[in-house]
Design a protein around this motif. Structure first.
Motif, mmCIF file in Angstrom:
data_model
loop_
_atom_site.group_PDB
_atom_site.id
_atom_site.type_symbol
_atom_site.label_atom_id
_atom_site.label_comp_id
_atom_site.label_asym_id
_atom_site.label_seq_id
_atom_site.Cartn_x
_atom_site.Cartn_y
_atom_site.Cartn_z
ATOM 1 N N ASN A 60 0.814 -1.212 0.000
ATOM 2 C CA ASN A 60 0.000 0.000 0.000
ATOM 3 C C ASN A 60 0.854 1.271 0.000
ATOM 4 O O ASN A 60 0.401 2.330 -0.409
ATOM 5 N N THR A 61 2.112 1.159 0.458
ATOM 6 C CA THR A 61 2.913 2.385 0.571
ATOM 7 C C THR A 61 3.400 2.883 -0.779
ATOM 8 O O THR A 61 3.566 4.076 -0.962
ATOM 9 N N ALA A 62 3.629 1.984 -1.727
ATOM 10 C CA ALA A 62 4.131 2.448 -3.011
ATOM 11 C C ALA A 62 3.649 1.534 -4.123
ATOM 12 O O ALA A 62 3.561 0.324 -3.957
ATOM 13 N N LYS A 63 3.325 2.151 -5.241
ATOM 14 C CA LYS A 63 2.846 1.394 -6.387
ATOM 15 C C LYS A 63 3.890 0.363 -6.825
ATOM 16 O O LYS A 63 3.559 -0.757 -7.185
ATOM 17 N N SER A 105 -8.996 1.719 0.004
ATOM 18 C CA SER A 105 -10.354 2.224 -0.192
ATOM 19 C C SER A 105 -10.615 3.533 0.544
ATOM 20 O O SER A 105 -11.714 4.059 0.479
ATOM 21 N N ALA A 106 -9.610 4.078 1.245
ATOM 22 C CA ALA A 106 -9.790 5.379 1.893
ATOM 23 C C ALA A 106 -10.108 6.418 0.820
ATOM 24 O O ALA A 106 -9.497 6.425 -0.244
ATOM 25 N N HIS A 143 -10.806 12.133 2.381
ATOM 26 C CA HIS A 143 -10.168 11.839 3.666
ATOM 27 C C HIS A 143 -8.660 12.037 3.586
ATOM 28 O O HIS A 143 -8.048 12.589 4.501
ATOM 29 N N HIS A 144 -8.084 11.598 2.474
ATOM 30 C CA HIS A 144 -6.643 11.802 2.310
ATOM 31 C C HIS A 144 -6.320 13.297 2.289
ATOM 32 O O HIS A 144 -5.350 13.745 2.898
ATOM 33 N N LEU A 204 -6.386 6.409 9.533
ATOM 34 C CA LEU A 204 -7.287 6.457 8.378
ATOM 35 C C LEU A 204 -7.341 5.117 7.646
ATOM 36 O O LEU A 204 -8.402 4.496 7.543
ATOM 37 N N GLU A 205 -6.197 4.635 7.203
ATOM 38 C CA GLU A 205 -6.228 3.487 6.305
ATOM 39 C C GLU A 205 -6.538 2.179 7.024
ATOM 40 O O GLU A 205 -7.350 1.371 6.550
ATOM 41 N N MET A 206 -5.921 1.956 8.184
ATOM 42 C CA MET A 206 -6.161 0.692 8.882
ATOM 43 C C MET A 206 -7.600 0.566 9.392
ATOM 44 O O MET A 206 -8.249 -0.457 9.145
ATOM 45 N N PRO A 207 -8.123 1.593 10.090
ATOM 46 C CA PRO A 207 -9.522 1.436 10.518
ATOM 47 C C PRO A 207 -10.455 1.275 9.318
ATOM 48 O O PRO A 207 -11.394 0.488 9.364
ATOM 49 N N GLY A 208 -10.174 2.024 8.242
ATOM 50 C CA GLY A 208 -11.024 1.939 7.064
ATOM 51 C C GLY A 208 -10.947 0.584 6.386
ATOM 52 O O GLY A 208 -11.857 0.174 5.674
#
Ligand SMILES: Nc1ncnc2c1ncn2[C@@H]1O[C@H](COP(=O)(O)OP(=O)(O)O)[C@@H](O)[C@H]1O
Ligand SMILES: [Mg+2]
Lengths: 239, 292
Positions: B117-120, B178-179, B183-184, B201-205
Motif C-alpha cells: 500500500n505504501t508504493a505502487k 479504499s480510503a 479523507h486523504h 485512516l487506512e487501517m480502521p477503514g
C-alpha cells in the motif's frame, strides 16, 4: 493553473481575503472553483502564480462531510486536534465546545451512519472549528442538503463567522446563500476561470433570517444573477 | 441551535421502525433455524433411502452405513483407539495447526499489504508472486515442502499458510486502498505523517475488507490443516491422516464421524470470525447487519 493534461482551469486570478471578511465565489460548474480552493489550501501547487496564506491550521469544509465512519461524533470532532498533537483533555474540551456551537450536544455518541445529511455537515463544521482556523475555506458544503436545512446552516455559519472573525472563502452555486452570508461576492467566468465582477454586500452582522425578504437583498441577488448568466453565456460562446 | 430539535424527529421515528424490524427479524430468525433443519431432515431421509433401498448389506457396510450406525459406532464409542476419542484428539492437533497457520497468514499478510500500500512499485513487485502462490496447486509443492520442512507439524503449518494468506493480502490491500480522496486531503491538510495516516485512516477503514479476508482465510486454514496432515504424516495424528487410515481399514462409521467433525470445526471457526467481525463493525458498517 494548467493541469498536466492541458486543461487550463484558472487564469489571472488575483484577490485577497482579510480576517473578518467573508468572500463568496459563484461561477458555472467546471470553471475551476474547487481548483482555486485546492490551490489556496496548498493541496495543489499552482503551475504559475503564488499564494500567501496562513496554512498551519487551515479550515477546509468539503462538499462531502468526510466523516470517519468508525468514529462517533465526539471522536470525529476530536480528529484535527488529535492530528495536531493536542493533549487528550484539551481535545475533549475543544470538541465539546465545537459540538455545542453547532447545536449537536447530546449526539456525541452517535455514529455517522445514524445522522442526517445536515447533521453530518454540522459535525464537519464542528471538526473544523476545533482548531479556530484563521482561514476558513468552504467548497459547496451545503449543496447536498434540502433548502430549509441549508438556510438554517447559512444562518449558523454567518453567526459563527461573526463570533470567530476568521477570513472566510466560500464557494457555492446558490446566489442567495452567497449574498446572505458574505461581505463580498465574486462572480467567476467559465473555464479558464477569471473573476468577472465583484459585489460588496452592505448588510451588517448578525444577519437575521428575514433579511432574505429585504428589497435590497433581492436587488443584489438580481445583479449577481445577471452577472452569473453572463458567465454562463461566455461558456456557451466557447463551445 | 434550532435545527437540531427539528432533526430529532426522524431519529425518533427510526426507533419505531427498529421495533417493527425487530419483529421481522425474530420471524426471520425462526426461519434461519427452521430452514436448515428441514434440509437436514431431508438429507437424513435420503441417506436412509439410499443406504437401505439402493444398497445390499455388504455395500451398506463398506460404502454408506445408515445414519444410526455412524452414530452408534462413531459418536457413542469412547475407547483409546476406537470411536470418538481418537477423532477428538486428532481434532486438537489439526485445530492447533489451523490456528497457528491462520495467525501467521494474518501477520505476514497484513504486513505485506501495508508494504504494498505504501508504493505502487512495491505492489507491482509483490502482487504477482502472491498470485503465483494462490494458483499453484498445493500438491505440486508437497515435494519441496517435504525437503525444506520435513514431515511434521511445521510442514502442515506451511500448507495452511499457503492456502490462507492470499485472501488476507488481497482483502487487506483493497481495504487500505479504499480510503476516500477527501479523507486523504483532510489528513494532508493537517500534515499527518505516513504512520498517522496508516493508523488513523487506512487501517480502521480497511477493517471490513480485512475481516472478510479473515473469514475466507479461516476456512482455508482448516482445509490446509487437514490436507497438510494428509501429506505430512509424521508425529501427532491429525484429522486428515485419521480419515485416510479409516478409509484403508474400512472403518466407515468412524470415517463418517471424523469427516463430520472436521466439517463442524470449519463451521465453528467461520462463525467465530463472523462474530468478531460483527462486533467490530456493528456501529458503522452495513455488512454488520447481516450477521447475528
Ligand atoms: N486533476 C485534474 N486534471 C485535469 N483536469 C482537472 C483536474 N481537476 C480538475 N480538472 C478540470 O478543471 C476544471 C475545473 O475543475 P473544478 O475546479 O473542480 O471546477 P468547479 O469546482 O468550479 O466545478 C474542470 O474542467 C475539471 O474537469
Ligand atoms: Mg467543485
Amino acid at each position: 493553473m494548467t493541469f498536466p493534461d492541458g486543461t487550463e482551469a484558472l487564469d489571472g486570478i488575483s484577490f485577497s481575503v482579510s480576517m473578518g471578511e467573508f468572500v463568496t465565489i459563484v461561477g458555472p460548474s467546471g470553471c475551476g472553483k474547487s481548483t482555486l480552493l485546492r490551490i489556496a489550501s496548498g493541496l495543489l501547487e499552482p503551475t504559475s502564480g503564488r499564494v500567501e496564506a496562513d496554512r498551519e491550521r487551515i479550515g477546509y469544509v468539503f462538499q462531502d462531510a468526510t466523516l470517519l465512519d468508525w468514529r462517533n461524533v465526539q471522536n470525529n470532532v476530536e480528529l484535527l486536534p488529535q492530528l495536531h498533537g493536542f493533549p487528550k483533555a484539551e481535545r475533549k474540551r475543544l470538541a465539546s465546545e465545537a459540538i455545542e456551537l453547532v447545536g449537536l450536544t447530546g449526539f456525541e455518541r452517535h455514529y455517522p451512519k445514524s445522522l442526517s445529511g445536515g447533521m453530518k455537515m454540522r459535525v464537519s463544521l464542528a471538526r473544523t472549528l476545533t482548531l479556530a482556523p484563521p482561514l476558513f475555506l468552504f467548497d459547496e458544503p451545503f449543496a447536498a442538503v434540502d433548502e430549509i436545512t441549508r438556510q438554517r446552516l447559512n444562518e449558523e455559519t454567518q453567526a459563527l463567522f461573526q463570533r470567530e472573525g476568521f477570513a472566510g472563502l466560500f464557494i457555492t452555486h446558490s446566489i442567495s446563500e452567497a449574498v446572505f452570508m458574505s461581505t463580498r461576492v465574486m462572480v467567476m467566468s467559465a473555464r479558464p476561470g477569471r473573476i468577472l465582477s465583484e459585489y460588496a454586500v452592505p448588510f451588517g452582522y448578525p444577519r437575521q433570517a428575514d433579511l432574505r425578504f429585504d428589497a435590497r437583498f433581492g436587488e443584489l441577488c438580481g445583479e449577481v444573477s445577471v452577472a452569473l448568466e453572463g458567465a454562463h453565456a461566455s461558456e456557451a460562446s466557447h463551445e | 441551535m434550532s435545527e437540531a430539535d427539528h432533526e430529532i424527529e426522524p431519529a425518533l421515528s427510526e426507533v419505531d421502525a427498529d421495533e417493527d424490524e425487530d419483529e421481522a427479524r425474530r420471524g426471520a430468525a425462526a426461519w434461519t433455524y427452521l430452514a436448515p433443519l428441514i434440509t437436514f431432515i431431508l438429507i437424513i431421509g435420503a441417506w436412509y433411502f439410499i443406504s437401505y433401498v439402493r444398497m445390499d448389506a455388504v455395500r451398506r457396510r463398506t460404502a454408506l452405513p445408515a445414519p444410526h450406525t455412524v452414530f452408534e459406532d462413531g459418536l457413542l464409542v469412547w475407547e483409546d483407539r476406537k470411536g470418538l476419542k481418537p477423532i477428538l484428539e486428532a481434532l486438537l492437533v489439526t485445530s492447533r495447526v489451523a490456528l497457528i497457520g491462520l495467525g501467521i497468514s494474518i501477520a505476514i499478510g497484513v504486513i505485506l499489504a501495508i508494504v504494498m500500500n505504501t508504493a505502487k512499485w512495491a505492489e507491482r513487485s509483490i502482487f504477482p508472486y502472491a498470485v503465483i502462490i494462490q494458483v499453484t496447486p498445493i500438491l505440486a509443492l508437497v515435494p519441496l515442502i517435504r525437503n525444506w520442512y520435513g514431515f511434521g507439524i511445521p510442514a502442515r503449518v506451511v500448507v495452511c499458510v499457503l492456502i490462507a494468506i492470499f485472501p488476507v493480502i488481497t482483502n487487506t490491500l483493497f481495504g487500505l486502498q479504499s480510503a476516500k480522496e477527501g479523507h486523504h486531503d483532510l489528513f494532508t491538510l493537517h500534515h499527518a505523517s505516513w504512520l498517522t495516516r496508516l493508523w488513523r485512516l487506512e487501517m480502521p477503514g480497511a477493517m471490513p475488507a480485512f475481516l472478510t479476508g479473515m473469514r475466507i482465510a479461516a476456512g482455508g486454514s482448516v482445509i490446509g490443516a487437514v490436507v497438510g496432515d494428509f501429506f505430512f504424516r509424521q508425529g501427532e495424528i491429525g484429522l486428515g491422516r485419521l480419515i485416510d487410515n479409516y478409509q484403508k481399514d474400512t472403518r466407515i462409521p468412524e470415517l463418517f464421524t471424523a469427516t463430520i467433525v472436521a466439517c463442524l470445526f470449519g463451521i465453528a471457526i467461520f462463525l467465530i470470525v463472523g462474530w468478531i467481525s460483527n462486533r467490530t463493525l456493528k456501529h458503522w458498517h452495513e455488512s454488520a447487519r447481516n450477521y447475528t
